[in-house]
Scaffold this active site. Structure first.
Site, PDB file in Angstrom:
ATOM      1  N   CYS A  46       0.838  -1.195   0.000  1.00  9.43           N
ATOM      2  CA  CYS A  46       0.000   0.000   0.000  1.00  9.43           C
ATOM      3  C   CYS A  46       0.877   1.250   0.000  1.00  9.43           C
ATOM      4  O   CYS A  46       1.666   1.461   0.920  1.00  9.43           O
ATOM      5  CB  CYS A  46      -0.929   0.039   1.206  1.00  9.43           C
ATOM      6  N   GLY A  83      -6.226   2.069 -12.894  1.00 11.17           N
ATOM      7  CA  GLY A  83      -7.087   2.275 -14.055  1.00 11.17           C
ATOM      8  C   GLY A  83      -6.401   1.837 -15.344  1.00 11.17           C
ATOM      9  O   GLY A  83      -5.251   1.361 -15.337  1.00 11.17           O
TER      10      GLY A  83
END
Lengths: 304, 271
Positions: free
Chosen positions: A130, A217
């Protein structure tokens, strides 16, 4: 129907399509749009030992063919998950996986132990990648030694399928994958988001509160494909591919590059039914090309 | 125009839909705004004032995510859903090009809308700024149907930014401010004399954040119950990605699924 069943370690899936952590909530949020039981698996939001409020708003900026986020692992902690969320979702007729994150090795181990006790959670995805937390997170995933240490420690405490989510923000992702494999991981998933940045030129200010964040994306797909290709060649354990998958063709590309299963993330925000379209599209592709099983196309890229 | 009384529905239990709606009309207002009316072969789903839709804009290279758009009005007589949109970027310009018969993919109804007044609340003020007035038309219509006489106070930079005044006047007395004095009283909504002349029991507001904060400060100072509709940047619209959070007394909450309407007592605004 082609055979879409897929195994990752001891995890048995009806098809190789899962939802990426942090993009699909706990599944319930999407239940009005799709039949959740059709999914291969749902990987729920990153869970930590203690409650985390996450980063201040703004946490998200749209970028060309993608977005940057810095949510920062907002979640109510593993105890809340066990007491309040698990009972609600445990009987969903698909695999529910928990994405486990932490700031210290002890945190990771303690959280994994709590999840290990839950009958209906057959696997965890260990998040050592992360980019949006100050301590831990990606720091564990950017060196072979620290990645191996956290995986070895969790391996001792967790006896079901252990998938380790890798960071793309490294020089050589294949080396990290090998270190994680040697430390006892059953599988690796990649890629987590790429460190990125977005600026408001008029205001001369960053667009998100943490200045940098994780890019995801459609725009990240070529990088994700390259890394899946490199890692699949380097390790023997199955690879779960993700990063910019928007449709079935994108998913097929990941299988050809060497992924045994895939995760869909950001695309869920644009089309809440995309997972089902990808599952159906994979089947159509296999039938159209005369393959009996999804396994027939894993790593089937013809390079000569 | 006819809007049904939806107030008995529990918002959390409302089913969400993904629909391809058909453009019935797409009208340019004052140069920089559009009023889009959509219909469907099926009866449009139940929607409440203050809820919103996430729309997908096709064919725009800079629009990757869906766009949250307030539900401006639902006309049950014609089975029409209205959106009021300001043209700001490539995505909204693509919307402006849509013609009668074109399709638009929408996900709705999303979020929790405005709450209905309690039995002790009679005088209701609906304060809107710019294109943020959009959800107040449906709210005003629903309140009117319930027997209230809502008051609208609408503010804009200039006369050309005042939208749908005739429609608002159908449902209640409408007061206006403009910053450049081209229409109504000069100044901000919070300078309007109606606030000195009349005592309100509840205020609903939607518009630019500085305006809503000024309205919230007025409400707090005068002990008036006040709901605001936030429009944080969002991705999923479903409470899954946790991008659109606002700080509340109970920590970060999603504007898309816990809001977009919040009571000011639940927010941590410095007002």
């Amino acid at each position: 129907m082609a055979d879409l069943t897929t195994n990752i370690g001891k995890l048995v899936m009806k098809n190789p399509v899962m939802t990426a952590s942090g993009t699909f909530g706990y599944g319930e949020e999407f239940a009005d749009f799709i039949d959740l039981s059709r999914l291969g698996g749902i990987i729920v939001k990153g869970t930590t030992l203690k409650r985390r409020e996450g980063n201040p708003y703004p946490r998200m900026a749209e970028t060309p063919s993608g977005m940057i986020n810095a949510v920062g692992l907002q979640n109510k902690g593993v105890d809340y998950f066990v007491e309040h969320i698990y009972p609600r979702i445990k009987d969903t007729d698909t695999n529910i996986l928990v994405n486990v994150s932490g700031s210290t090795i002890d945190d990771y181990v303690a959280t994994a132990e709590c999840i290990n006790a839950l009958d209906k959670i057959p696997a965890i995805e260990l998040n050592i990648s992360c980019p949006n937390v100050k301590e831990g997170g990606m720091a564990f995933g950017t060196s072979c030694t620290s990645a191996a240490n956290v995986v070895a420690a969790v391996r001792k405490a967790y006896d079901k399928t252990l998938i380790v989510k890798l960071s793309p923000n490294v020089t050589n992702i294949a080396e990290i994958a090998k270190a994680v494999e040697d430390a006892g991981a059953d599988s690796v998933s990649l890629i987590n988001t790429l460190m990125g940045m977005a600026i408001d030129a008029e205001k001369r200010k960053p667009l998100i509160s943490t200045i940098t964040g994780g890019l995801s994306g459609a725009c990240v797909k070529p990088i994700a494909l390259r890394m899946v290709w490199q890692v699949a060649k380097a390790v023997k354990i199955p690879v779960v591919g993700l990063g910019g998958i928007m449709n079935a063709t994108d998913a097929i590309e990941f299988f050809l590059a060497g992924a045994s299963a895939i995760e869909i993330g950001t695309a869920n925000f644009i089309d809440p039914t995309v997972t089902i379209k990808v599952i159906d599209g994979i089947n159509d592709y296999l039938e159209r090309h005369g393959f009996k099983s999804i396994r027939d196309i894993v790593g089937a890229l013809e390079t000569a | 125009m006819d809007s049904s009384n939806p107030c008995t529905t529990l918002q959390k239990d409302m089913r969400k839909y993904l629909l391809d709606l058909t453009v019935n009309s797409n009208e340019r207002l004052n140069g920089n705004y559009i009023l889009m009316k959509f219909t469907s072969e099926e009866r449009l789903p139940d929607m409440l004032p203050g809820q919103f839709a996430e729309i997908r804009v096709d064919g725009s290279t800079t629009t990757f995510l869906r766009r949250p758009i307030s539900i401006h009005f639902v006309d049950r007589a014609t089975n029409e859903l209205w959106f009021l949109i300001q043209l700001v970027g490539d995505g909204t310009r693509k919307l402006a090009e849509l013609k009668k018969g074109d399709k638009l993919n929408v996900m709705l109804p999303l979020g929790n809308g405005f709450s209905m007044p309690t039995s002790a609340q009679e005088e209701l003020l609906l304060v809107g700024g710019g294109v943020g007035t959009a959800p107040l038309l449906m709210l005003g219509a629903v309140l009117r149907n319930l027997g209230y006489a809502p008051t609208f106070l609408l503010g804009a930079r200039s006369k050309k930014d005042l939208l749908q005044l005739d429609a608002f006047e159908t449902y209640g007395q409408t007061f206006v401010t403009t910053e450049d004095a081209t229409f109504g009283e000069k100044g901000f909504v919070t300078n309007h004399t109606i606030l000195q002349q009349k005592k309100f029991d509840k205020i609903y507001t939607c518009g630019p954040t500085p305006m809503m904060k000024a309205v919230a400060a007025y409400a707090a100072k005068n002990g008036i119950d006040c709901e605001v509709s936030l429009e944080n940047k969002m991705a999923c619209g479903l409470g899954a990605c946790l991008c659109c959070v606002t700080e509340t007394q109970e920590g970060h909450k999603c504007v898309c699924s816990d809001g977009p309407v919040f009571n000011i007592k639940d927010l941590k605004w410095q007002i």
